[in-house]
Design a protein around this motif. Sequence first.
Motif, PDB file in Angstrom:
ATOM      1  N   SER A   1       2.436  -1.947 -13.849  1.00  0.00           N
ATOM      2  CA  SER A   1       1.337  -2.783 -13.359  1.00  0.00           C
ATOM      3  C   SER A   1       1.529  -2.981 -11.864  1.00  0.00           C
ATOM      4  O   SER A   1       2.587  -3.434 -11.425  1.00  0.00           O
ATOM      5  N   GLU A   2       0.513  -2.627 -11.115  1.00  0.00           N
ATOM      6  CA  GLU A   2       0.587  -2.768  -9.662  1.00  0.00           C
ATOM      7  C   GLU A   2       0.286  -4.209  -9.273  1.00  0.00           C
ATOM      8  O   GLU A   2      -0.398  -4.932 -10.007  1.00  0.00           O
TER       9      GLU A   2
ATOM     10  N   HIS B   1       0.835  -1.216   0.000  1.00  0.00           N
ATOM     11  CA  HIS B   1       0.000   0.000   0.000  1.00  0.00           C
ATOM     12  C   HIS B   1       0.866   1.261   0.000  1.00  0.00           C
ATOM     13  O   HIS B   1       0.584   2.211  -0.740  1.00  0.00           O
TER      14      HIS B   1
ATOM     15  N   VAL C   1       2.483   1.671  -3.465  1.00  0.00           N
ATOM     16  CA  VAL C   1       1.500   2.105  -4.464  1.00  0.00           C
ATOM     17  C   VAL C   1       1.170   3.586  -4.259  1.00  0.00           C
ATOM     18  O   VAL C   1       1.083   4.342  -5.226  1.00  0.00           O
ATOM     19  N   LYS C   2       1.015   3.995  -3.010  1.00  0.00           N
ATOM     20  CA  LYS C   2       0.730   5.399  -2.727  1.00  0.00           C
ATOM     21  C   LYS C   2       1.880   6.280  -3.232  1.00  0.00           C
ATOM     22  O   LYS C   2       1.650   7.296  -3.880  1.00  0.00           O
ATOM     23  N   TRP C   3       3.127   5.863  -2.953  1.00  0.00           N
ATOM     24  CA  TRP C   3       4.280   6.620  -3.439  1.00  0.00           C
ATOM     25  C   TRP C   3       4.279   6.668  -4.967  1.00  0.00           C
ATOM     26  O   TRP C   3       4.512   7.716  -5.563  1.00  0.00           O
ATOM     27  N   LEU C   4       3.988   5.529  -5.587  1.00  0.00           N
ATOM     28  CA  LEU C   4       3.949   5.448  -7.053  1.00  0.00           C
ATOM     29  C   LEU C   4       2.922   6.422  -7.626  1.00  0.00           C
ATOM     30  O   LEU C   4       3.213   7.158  -8.567  1.00  0.00           O
ATOM     31  N   HIS C   5       1.736   6.466  -7.047  1.00  0.00           N
ATOM     32  CA  HIS C   5       0.687   7.378  -7.534  1.00  0.00           C
ATOM     33  C   HIS C   5       1.096   8.846  -7.355  1.00  0.00           C
ATOM     34  O   HIS C   5       0.822   9.664  -8.228  1.00  0.00           O
ATOM     35  N   GLN C   6       1.746   9.153  -6.243  1.00  0.00           N
ATOM     36  CA  GLN C   6       2.158  10.537  -5.984  1.00  0.00           C
ATOM     37  C   GLN C   6       3.298  10.986  -6.899  1.00  0.00           C
ATOM     38  O   GLN C   6       3.486  12.176  -7.109  1.00  0.00           O
ATOM     39  N   HIS C   7       4.055  10.029  -7.429  1.00  0.00           N
ATOM     40  CA  HIS C   7       5.226  10.362  -8.237  1.00  0.00           C
ATOM     41  C   HIS C   7       5.122   9.812  -9.663  1.00  0.00           C
ATOM     42  O   HIS C   7       6.122   9.606 -10.330  1.00  0.00           O
ATOM     43  N   ARG C   8       3.946   9.596 -10.143  1.00  0.00           N
ATOM     44  CA  ARG C   8       3.712   9.005 -11.458  1.00  0.00           C
ATOM     45  C   ARG C   8       4.400   9.780 -12.578  1.00  0.00           C
ATOM     46  O   ARG C   8       4.841   9.209 -13.570  1.00  0.00           O
ATOM     47  N   GLN C   9       4.518  11.088 -12.407  1.00  0.00           N
ATOM     48  CA  GLN C   9       5.129  11.923 -13.439  1.00  0.00           C
ATOM     49  C   GLN C   9       6.611  11.597 -13.643  1.00  0.00           C
ATOM     50  O   GLN C   9       7.189  11.958 -14.667  1.00  0.00           O
TER      51      GLN C   9
END
Length: 176
Positions: free
Chosen positions: A108-109, A90, A93-101
């Motif tokens: 793929s999660e 979790h 994934v949260k870090w990934l979403h915040q840094h997607r740019q």
Amino acid sequence: MTENSTNLPQQLVGSVDCGVFMLMYALHLVLDAPFDFTACDLPLIRRWWCFILLENFAVERTKAFTKGALESVNETQSSEEEPLIKRDLHTAVKWLHQHRQLFRGAVSEPHFLEMEEEDQSRALQDIIDAVETEDLILAKEPFIFIFQFRDDMELFTQKCRDKMKLKVNCIFNESV
């Protein structure tokens, strides 16, 4: 060395594959095998090395955190505490979403997070069973982040595993 150095497989100009080439040169030298790989084989070779390393060097760490994870899943349903592996997923994934740019390709999660609670418990038990039989490759599948590009995976690994000390697994597959 029996082969002429001009017959050795060469990495592509500007490539960042020198580490993989070094591993393959060393492996072929130790095994006295012909240098029968090319730069085109590197995506498969990288994946093979990932499996070899996970299978042989992640066993003790995996035993510890998956055993604790399953125990906390099985303790009580009213417990506020998530299994360590689930909490780390979790957080990653949260870090990934915040840094997607920061990422240029698809990611793929782990599908573990989309599973029903009963299926998650089964997946945790499967990985514990796999650790005991030393057959982790298939059991780890629900827990793996899959990156389209190696540099994206390396950034994620550096931030989540090295800096944040999360216990997450990832691979890259250019066909994602």
